[in-house]
Design a protein around this motif. Structure first.
Motif, PDB file in Angstrom:
ATOM      1  N   GLN A  16      56.991  17.822  58.513  1.00 12.47           N
ATOM      2  CA  GLN A  16      56.458  17.161  59.703  1.00 12.47           C
ATOM      3  C   GLN A  16      56.758  17.977  60.952  1.00 12.47           C
ATOM      4  O   GLN A  16      57.758  18.697  61.029  1.00 12.47           O
ATOM      5  CB  GLN A  16      57.046  15.753  59.862  1.00 12.47           C
ATOM      6  N   GLU A  17      55.887  17.817  61.953  1.00 10.32           N
ATOM      7  CA  GLU A  17      56.111  18.392  63.260  1.00 10.32           C
ATOM      8  C   GLU A  17      56.104  17.263  64.278  1.00 10.32           C
ATOM      9  O   GLU A  17      56.141  16.084  63.930  1.00 10.32           O
ATOM     10  CB  GLU A  17      55.036  19.432  63.575  1.00 10.32           C
ATOM     11  N   GLY A  18      56.083  17.613  65.566  1.00  9.07           N
ATOM     12  CA  GLY A  18      56.132  16.602  66.605  1.00  9.07           C
ATOM     13  C   GLY A  18      54.898  15.720  66.650  1.00  9.07           C
ATOM     14  O   GLY A  18      53.947  15.898  65.896  1.00  9.07           O
ATOM     15  N   TRP A  19      54.926  14.733  67.515  1.00 10.89           N
ATOM     16  CA  TRP A  19      53.844  13.799  67.822  1.00 10.89           C
ATOM     17  C   TRP A  19      53.799  12.592  66.894  1.00 10.89           C
ATOM     18  O   TRP A  19      53.406  11.517  67.317  1.00 10.89           O
ATOM     19  CB  TRP A  19      52.462  14.481  67.801  1.00 10.89           C
ATOM     20  N   ASP A  20      54.159  12.737  65.637  1.00  9.22           N
ATOM     21  CA  ASP A  20      53.986  11.626  64.703  1.00  9.22           C
ATOM     22  C   ASP A  20      55.126  10.622  64.859  1.00  9.22           C
ATOM     23  O   ASP A  20      56.266  10.879  64.484  1.00  9.22           O
ATOM     24  CB  ASP A  20      53.936  12.147  63.270  1.00  9.22           C
ATOM     25  N   HIS A  21      54.789   9.456  65.417  1.00  7.46           N
ATOM     26  CA  HIS A  21      55.767   8.388  65.604  1.00  7.46           C
ATOM     27  C   HIS A  21      55.736   7.353  64.485  1.00  7.46           C
ATOM     28  O   HIS A  21      56.570   6.453  64.458  1.00  7.46           O
ATOM     29  CB  HIS A  21      55.483   7.643  66.921  1.00  7.46           C
ATOM     30  N   PHE A  22      54.780   7.459  63.581  1.00  3.74           N
ATOM     31  CA  PHE A  22      54.428   6.316  62.758  1.00  3.74           C
ATOM     32  C   PHE A  22      54.718   6.487  61.270  1.00  3.74           C
ATOM     33  O   PHE A  22      54.370   5.619  60.472  1.00  3.74           O
ATOM     34  CB  PHE A  22      52.942   5.981  62.955  1.00  3.74           C
ATOM     35  N   GLY A  78      62.126  10.210  79.151  1.00  2.89           N
ATOM     36  CA  GLY A  78      62.068   9.006  78.345  1.00  2.89           C
ATOM     37  C   GLY A  78      60.923   9.025  77.345  1.00  2.89           C
ATOM     38  O   GLY A  78      60.469  10.091  76.906  1.00  2.89           O
ATOM     39  N   GLU A  79      60.445   7.826  77.002  1.00  4.58           N
ATOM     40  CA  GLU A  79      59.434   7.652  75.947  1.00  4.58           C
ATOM     41  C   GLU A  79      58.703   6.343  76.208  1.00  4.58           C
ATOM     42  O   GLU A  79      59.310   5.337  76.585  1.00  4.58           O
ATOM     43  CB  GLU A  79      60.130   7.655  74.580  1.00  4.58           C
ATOM     44  N   LEU A  80      57.389   6.329  75.994  1.00  3.06           N
ATOM     45  CA  LEU A  80      56.575   5.167  76.345  1.00  3.06           C
ATOM     46  C   LEU A  80      56.676   4.002  75.360  1.00  3.06           C
ATOM     47  O   LEU A  80      56.549   2.836  75.757  1.00  3.06           O
ATOM     48  CB  LEU A  80      55.103   5.592  76.466  1.00  3.06           C
ATOM     49  N   HIS A  81      56.867   4.285  74.066  1.00  2.00           N
ATOM     50  CA  HIS A  81      57.060   3.218  73.072  1.00  2.00           C
ATOM     51  C   HIS A  81      55.937   2.192  73.040  1.00  2.00           C
ATOM     52  O   HIS A  81      56.172   0.989  72.940  1.00  2.00           O
ATOM     53  CB  HIS A  81      58.381   2.475  73.358  1.00  2.00           C
ATOM     54  N   GLY A  82      54.715   2.651  73.150  1.00  2.00           N
ATOM     55  CA  GLY A  82      53.588   1.740  73.071  1.00  2.00           C
ATOM     56  C   GLY A  82      53.246   1.030  74.357  1.00  2.00           C
ATOM     57  O   GLY A  82      52.257   0.278  74.410  1.00  2.00           O
ATOM     58  N   GLY A 105      43.797   6.940  64.912  1.00  2.00           N
ATOM     59  CA  GLY A 105      42.961   5.751  64.939  1.00  2.00           C
ATOM     60  C   GLY A 105      43.508   4.755  65.949  1.00  2.00           C
ATOM     61  O   GLY A 105      44.365   5.079  66.777  1.00  2.00           O
ATOM     62  N   ASP A 106      43.033   3.534  65.897  1.00  2.00           N
ATOM     63  CA  ASP A 106      43.543   2.505  66.801  1.00  2.00           C
ATOM     64  C   ASP A 106      45.018   2.249  66.526  1.00  2.00           C
ATOM     65  O   ASP A 106      45.434   2.104  65.362  1.00  2.00           O
ATOM     66  CB  ASP A 106      42.757   1.206  66.627  1.00  2.00           C
ATOM     67  N   ILE A 107      45.819   2.199  67.591  1.00  2.00           N
ATOM     68  CA  ILE A 107      47.261   1.957  67.449  1.00  2.00           C
ATOM     69  C   ILE A 107      47.475   0.460  67.258  1.00  2.00           C
ATOM     70  O   ILE A 107      47.290  -0.335  68.182  1.00  2.00           O
ATOM     71  CB  ILE A 107      48.030   2.474  68.676  1.00  2.00           C
ATOM     72  N   THR A 108      47.858   0.062  66.063  1.00  2.00           N
ATOM     73  CA  THR A 108      48.036  -1.356  65.741  1.00  2.00           C
ATOM     74  C   THR A 108      49.431  -1.835  66.126  1.00  2.00           C
ATOM     75  O   THR A 108      50.347  -1.032  66.369  1.00  2.00           O
ATOM     76  CB  THR A 108      47.834  -1.591  64.239  1.00  2.00           C
ATOM     77  N   ASP A 109      49.611  -3.146  66.159  1.00  2.00           N
ATOM     78  CA  ASP A 109      50.932  -3.722  66.438  1.00  2.00           C
ATOM     79  C   ASP A 109      51.954  -3.260  65.401  1.00  2.00           C
ATOM     80  O   ASP A 109      53.115  -2.990  65.744  1.00  2.00           O
ATOM     81  CB  ASP A 109      50.859  -5.252  66.443  1.00  2.00           C
ATOM     82  N   GLU A 110      51.526  -3.161  64.156  1.00  2.00           N
ATOM     83  CA  GLU A 110      52.436  -2.700  63.107  1.00  2.00           C
ATOM     84  C   GLU A 110      52.899  -1.276  63.381  1.00  2.00           C
ATOM     85  O   GLU A 110      54.089  -0.943  63.200  1.00  2.00           O
ATOM     86  CB  GLU A 110      51.739  -2.775  61.751  1.00  2.00           C
ATOM     87  N   MET A 111      51.986  -0.417  63.826  1.00  2.00           N
ATOM     88  CA  MET A 111      52.350   0.958  64.135  1.00  2.00           C
ATOM     89  C   MET A 111      53.303   1.013  65.317  1.00  2.00           C
ATOM     90  O   MET A 111      54.263   1.802  65.320  1.00  2.00           O
ATOM     91  CB  MET A 111      51.098   1.780  64.424  1.00  2.00           C
ATOM     92  N   VAL A 112      53.061   0.197  66.343  1.00  2.00           N
ATOM     93  CA  VAL A 112      53.940   0.169  67.511  1.00  2.00           C
ATOM     94  C   VAL A 112      55.355  -0.220  67.095  1.00  2.00           C
ATOM     95  O   VAL A 112      56.340   0.423  67.481  1.00  2.00           O
ATOM     96  CB  VAL A 112      53.403  -0.806  68.582  1.00  2.00           C
ATOM     97  N   ARG A 113      55.455  -1.281  66.296  1.00  2.00           N
ATOM     98  CA  ARG A 113      56.786  -1.730  65.854  1.00  2.00           C
ATOM     99  C   ARG A 113      57.474  -0.654  65.018  1.00  2.00           C
ATOM    100  O   ARG A 113      58.683  -0.417  65.153  1.00  2.00           O
ATOM    101  CB  ARG A 113      56.662  -3.030  65.058  1.00  2.00           C
TER     102      ARG A 113
END
Length: 446
Positions: free
Chosen positions: A123-129, A271-275, A221-229
Motif C-alpha cells: 500500500q501507499e498513501g491516500w487509502d484510508h479505507f 491535521g486530518e479531515l476525517h470525513g 466511489g461515493d464515500i459511505t458512512d461505513e467507509m468514514v467510520r
C-alpha cells in the motif's frame, strides 16, 4: 532557563489537535500522550504555517515561512542553505541528531535513516479505507523501529554535553497498515460520524474543495458512512501505536535520568479531515481540523505543568520560543514571535496566523474569521468562526460580505509583508559586513 539543557522534539504526521486534551474525540484514549500533556504547557489554538507535510516541517525546523524557503507543496524540497534550530544549537555546543521521518530537512543534524522495509506492504498513501496488518515484524515496523533507534541514540548521547534530538514518526498518516495488535484498538461501530458534512457543500464551497471531492470519488466511489467510520477508526488505531512509542521514549528518558535536564516538545505537522465536509486527508482546503495542531512543551523543572494557553500561535513561533526559553540569542532573524509571554501569563503575541502551501494558496485566521484564497482557481472560502465554527457557510462569494473579504485580503497582504520584513532584519554578521563595505568609501553606502 539553563542554556545547556537538552531538547527532544517529537513530531507525528497528520495528527488532529482533538486527539489529545479535555475535548478529545471519543475514540482518542492515549495515556502516554495525556500524561505528557499533564506535565506540559499545551496550546489549544496552535496552527501550522504551511500545508501539507513538507512546507509544515520546513516552517517548524527553519522558523521561516514556506514561500521564503522555496517549498511548494510536497513536490519541492529545500535541501540547501536552510538554517534550522538544530543547526543553531549545534553552533552553541549541542550535538544534534534526527531520527526517522524528517521529509529531507537534515540541515544541522546527523540524520539516522530508518528503513521502511515491509512496514506498509504494497500500500501507499491516500487509502484510508482498507486497514490491514503489516507483513513486517513488530519490532522492525517503521514507527516502532524509529522509537527503538531514538532510544539507542539517547543511550549514546546521555552524558555531560547537551544534545538536541528530533524524532519523526510517520503515523497516524495513511496507509493504515499497522502491526496486527493495533488493528482493533478502535472499532468502526464505536465511531460517531462527523456532524459538519452536508451534500449541499459541493455547490457552495471553493473549486479546490470540489476538486478534492471529485478526486476521492474517482478513487473510491461515493464515500459511505461505513467507509468514514472505518477510516476514522483506522486513524485512531494507528495513533495508539504512536502513543506506545511515546511511552517507550519517556521510559528511556526516565531510565537515563534525563527528564530534569530536557525540554520536551510534542507536535504534529498538520491535521486530518476525517470525513468532515465529505473528504479525508489535508492540503486542498484549510479547515480547522487540517491546520490546528497538538502542540505542547514540557519544562525540565515542571513549570507550567497542566497549563493550557488559548492565545493564537503559529509553527513559525516555535524557533524564537525555543531560544527565548533557553536564553540563547542566535544571530538570525525570525518572522515568528516568542510564545514565552503567552506561556507565562496568557499574553497575546499575535492577532492572526497565516497558512500557506507554497503552491498558490494562502489563508489567514483571526480570532473571529478565516479566509483562504487559491490563485490557481481564483477563488476561495471565508467563514465567521464565531457564528459558524463548523465552517459550513462559505461567505466568500456572497455580495453582502465583500467588505469583510476585502478587509481580510488586506490583512493577509499586511501579514505577509510584515513577516518578510521581520525575516529581513539585520543580523550582527550583516551589520559587520556593512561596516566593512562602508570602509571602502563606495558611493551610496551609508
Amino acid at each position: 532557563m539553563r542554556q545547556n539543557m537538552n531538547v527532544v522534539f517529537i513530531m507525528t504526521d497528520q495528527q488532529r489537535a482533538d486527539s489529545i486534551g479535555e475535548d478529545r474525540h471519543p475514540c482518542a484514549n492515549y495515556p502516554n500522550m495525556e500524561q505528557l500533556r499533564r506535565e506540559s504547557v499545551s496550546f489549544n489554538r496552535f496552527y501550522t504555517a504551511g500545508l501539507p507535510c513538507v512546507p509544515s516541517r520546513h516552517a517548524f525546523l527553519t522558523g521561516r515561512q514556506p514561500w521564503k524557503v522555496g517549498v511548494s507543496g510536497n513536490r519541492k524540497f529545500s535541501t540547501e542553505g536552510e538554517t534550522t534550530w538544530m543547526q543553531l544549537l549545534r553552533e552553541n555546543g549541542y550535538r544534534s541528531v534526527s531520527v526517522g521521518k524528517t521529509h529531507m530537512i537534515h540541515a544541522g543534524s546527523f540524520h539516522i535513516q530508518v528503513p521502511v522495509g515491509k512496514s506498509f506492504g504494497n500500500q501507499e498513501g491516500w487509502d484510508h479505507f482498507h486497514p490491514t496488518a503489516s507483513p513486517e515484524s513488530e519490532e522492525n515496523y517503521y514507527d516502532i523501529h524509529i522509537a527503538r533507534r531514538a532510544c539507542e541514540t539517547l543511550d549514546r548521547l546521555s552524558d555531560s554535553e547537551p544534545f538536541a534530538l528530533f524524532v519523526g514518526f510517520h503515523a497516524p498518516h495513511e496507509p493504515y497498515v499497522m502491526p496486527e495488535k493495533y488493528l482493533d484498538f478502535c472499532k468502526p461501530d464505536d465511531v460517531p460520524l462527523p456532524v459538519n458534512c452536508h451534500i449541499d457543500e459541493y455547490k457552495t464551497k471553493s473549486k479546490a474543495y470540489r476538486r478534492r471531492v471529485d478526486h476521492f470519488n474517482n478513487m473510491f466511489g461515493d464515500i459511505t458512512d461505513e467507509m468514514v467510520r472505518k477510516g476514522i477508526a483506522s486513524h485512531y488505531s494507528m495513533l495508539k501505536m504512536v502513543d506506545d512509542c511515546v511511552g517507550i521514549l519517556m521510559d528511556k528518558l526516565i531510565e537515563k535520568n534525563l527528564l530534569e535536564h530536557t525540554l520536551i516538545v510534542f507536535a504534529s505537522d498538520h491535521g486530518e479531515l476525517h470525513g468532515e465536509h465529505g473528504i479525508f486527508n489535508k492540503g486542498a482546503t484549510q479547515y480547522e481540523s487540517e491546520i490546528r495542531l497538538p502542540f505542547m512543551i514540557r519544562f525540565p523543572d515542571g513549570r507550567h505543568a497542566g497549563k493550557s494557553v488559548e492565545a493564537l500561535a503559529s509553527s513559525i513561533d516555535y524557533a524564537p520560543t525555543l531560544f527565548d526559553i533557553m536564553g540563547l540569542s542566535p544571530d538570525v532573524s525570525f518572522p515568528g514571535h516568542s510564545l514565552v509571554p503567552s506561556i507565562e501569563d496568557g499574553s497575546t503575541v499575535r492577532e492572526y496566523v497565516t497558512i500557506a502551501d507554497g503552491d498558490g494558496a494562502m489563508g489567514i485566521r483571526t480570532n473571529k474569521h478565516k479566509l483562504w484564497y487559491n490563485s490557481n482557481f481564483s477563488d476561495g472560502e471565508m467563514y465567521d468562526l464565531e457564528k459558524d465554527p463548523m465552517e459550513m457557510d462559505n461567505l466568500y462569494p456572497l455580495p453582502e460580505y465583500q467588505a469583510l473579504r476585502s478587509e481580510l485580503f488586506e490583512l493577509m497582504l499586511h501579514a505577509r509583508l510584515m513577516d518578510d520584513h521581520r525575516d529581513n532584519q539585520w543580523t550582527e554578521r550583516e551589520r559587520r559586513l556593512h561596516d566593512e563595505i562602508k570602509s571602502s568609501y563606495e558611493p551610496e553606502i551609508v
